[in-house]
Design a protein around this motif. Sequence first.
Motif, short mmCIF file in Angstrom:
data_model
loop_
_atom_site.label_atom_id
_atom_site.label_comp_id
_atom_site.label_asym_id
_atom_site.label_seq_id
_atom_site.Cartn_x
_atom_site.Cartn_y
_atom_site.Cartn_z
N LYS A 45 0.83 -1.20 0.00
CA LYS A 45 0.00 0.00 0.00
C LYS A 45 0.87 1.26 0.00
N LEU A 46 1.97 1.23 0.77
CA LEU A 46 2.81 2.42 0.93
C LEU A 46 3.99 2.47 -0.04
N HIS A 47 4.50 1.29 -0.43
CA HIS A 47 5.75 1.27 -1.21
C HIS A 47 5.66 0.42 -2.47
N GLY A 48 4.47 0.02 -2.87
CA GLY A 48 4.32 -0.85 -4.04
C GLY A 48 4.45 -0.09 -5.34
N THR A 49 5.68 0.00 -5.85
CA THR A 49 5.94 0.68 -7.12
C THR A 49 6.67 -0.26 -8.06
N SER A 50 6.74 0.13 -9.32
CA SER A 50 7.44 -0.66 -10.32
C SER A 50 8.09 0.27 -11.33
N CYS A 51 9.33 -0.08 -11.71
CA CYS A 51 10.04 0.69 -12.73
C CYS A 51 9.74 0.16 -14.12
N GLU A 52 8.99 -0.94 -14.22
CA GLU A 52 8.81 -1.62 -15.49
C GLU A 52 7.47 -1.33 -16.15
N ILE A 53 6.53 -0.78 -15.40
CA ILE A 53 5.22 -0.47 -15.97
C ILE A 53 4.84 0.95 -15.60
N CYS A 54 3.88 1.52 -16.33
CA CYS A 54 3.50 2.91 -16.12
C CYS A 54 2.75 3.07 -14.80
N GLU A 55 2.61 4.32 -14.37
CA GLU A 55 1.98 4.58 -13.08
C GLU A 55 0.54 4.09 -13.03
N GLU A 56 -0.20 4.28 -14.13
CA GLU A 56 -1.61 3.84 -14.14
C GLU A 56 -1.71 2.33 -13.98
N ASP A 57 -0.84 1.60 -14.69
CA ASP A 57 -0.85 0.14 -14.57
C ASP A 57 -0.36 -0.30 -13.19
N THR A 58 0.59 0.45 -12.62
CA THR A 58 1.07 0.14 -11.27
C THR A 58 -0.05 0.27 -10.26
N ASN A 59 -0.84 1.34 -10.37
CA ASN A 59 -1.97 1.54 -9.46
C ASN A 59 -2.97 0.40 -9.57
N LEU A 60 -3.21 -0.04 -10.81
CA LEU A 60 -4.15 -1.15 -11.03
C LEU A 60 -3.58 -2.43 -10.43
N MET A 61 -2.30 -2.67 -10.65
CA MET A 61 -1.67 -3.88 -10.12
C MET A 61 -1.64 -3.85 -8.60
N ARG A 62 -1.42 -2.67 -8.03
CA ARG A 62 -1.41 -2.54 -6.58
C ARG A 62 -2.79 -2.90 -6.02
N SER A 63 -3.84 -2.42 -6.66
CA SER A 63 -5.21 -2.72 -6.21
C SER A 63 -5.49 -4.21 -6.27
N ARG A 64 -5.04 -4.85 -7.34
CA ARG A 64 -5.26 -6.30 -7.48
C ARG A 64 -4.50 -7.07 -6.41
N ALA A 65 -3.27 -6.63 -6.15
CA ALA A 65 -2.45 -7.32 -5.15
C ALA A 65 -3.07 -7.18 -3.76
N LEU A 66 -3.50 -5.97 -3.42
CA LEU A 66 -4.11 -5.75 -2.11
C LEU A 66 -5.39 -6.56 -1.96
N SER A 67 -6.16 -6.65 -3.04
CA SER A 67 -7.39 -7.45 -3.00
C SER A 67 -7.08 -8.91 -2.80
N LYS A 68 -6.01 -9.39 -3.44
CA LYS A 68 -5.63 -10.79 -3.31
C LYS A 68 -5.27 -11.11 -1.86
N ILE A 69 -4.53 -10.19 -1.22
CA ILE A 69 -4.17 -10.41 0.19
C ILE A 69 -5.40 -10.32 1.07
N LEU A 70 -6.21 -9.28 0.83
CA LEU A 70 -7.34 -8.99 1.71
C LEU A 70 -8.40 -10.08 1.67
N TYR A 71 -8.61 -10.65 0.50
CA TYR A 71 -9.69 -11.63 0.37
C TYR A 71 -9.18 -13.07 0.30
N GLY A 72 -7.97 -13.25 0.80
CA GLY A 72 -7.46 -14.61 0.96
C GLY A 72 -7.72 -15.04 2.39
N SER A 73 -6.75 -15.58 3.01
CA SER A 73 -6.84 -15.98 4.41
C SER A 73 -5.57 -15.51 5.07
N PRO A 74 -5.61 -14.90 6.22
CA PRO A 74 -6.70 -14.67 7.16
C PRO A 74 -7.84 -13.81 6.56
#
Length: 303
Positions: A113-142
């Motif tokens: 959430k605070l430091h999830g950046t990437s030098c390989e993709i654009c900022e818009e795609d990074t924001n989308l990827m960050r949202s997907r990653a956070l969702s994957k963690i949040l809706y897994g287990s615990p």
Amino acid sequence: VRVLNTHHSSAMELNDCRRMLDCLLVKEQSTQYQIPISPHSERNRGSLGWRRKICDWYYEFVDYFNFDREVVGVAMNYFDRYISISSQRSCEDVHTLTTYQTVAATALFLAIKLHGTSCEICEEDTNLMRSRALSKILYGSPTPQDILDMEMNMLECLEWYVNPPTLHDFALMFSKLHPISDVCNESGSYLYEATRYQVELAIFMPEILVTFKSSVIVYAALKNAEEKIYAENPLILFEDGKPSSLDAPETHSSVMVDPTQVAQCQIMLKRVCHQLPDLDYFSDNDSDRNVSNSPTTVVSFCM
């Protein structure tokens, strides 16, 4: 993955690097960013195995979503500090599988959430990827509520100190300031990649992180990389005929790197990384990552 620009640096760029390094060195003196005690005592040796699996999961998860691997170092900093502080403050045993799973998932959630950046993709795609990653963690287990509750507990426990000076920060600054890049671009690039390679392995070893400050770990890794370069290419020399080397950082009057600690850390790093890759390894590989097919949950890694 961060890329080291190996062109000849201007005086202004070098001064900027020195100022940034100075800030990192001063920040790492803060006790809030240090791990008070080893979070894994002799009575809890099983927790070391869980921690290694968590670290493996972090790298696979971060690689899958194409984030900078620095996120793993940040997440492990949160994890180790929380476990260490909670072990001293809490009457309850924090060295349980359930607690480790919740803390691990929350630490990664917060780090991305605070430091999830990437030098390989654009900022818009990074924001989308960050949202997907956070969702994957949040809706897994615990459960999502477990993570959200732990997030607030973690922030309070860490006193909201969530921007630690990372091993990758030091690796980038030390490499940029190293004079070898002015002698040979390829060797300068290898120096950075080999240093980063070692510190990524060091994150698996809490005894290294507790014993030495980040600057010492990275400087020791850099010296090991220097040894490899000069062993295989002894002709890389300064104009005065001496091997190019980076002096121990002393950019702040109260900040100095102890050469004895550096030597001790070099030995420990060599135990973790028995042999550094050949000089052409990083140039022949687009990435040294082993990317998983899918991001699994921390529970599957710790079971």
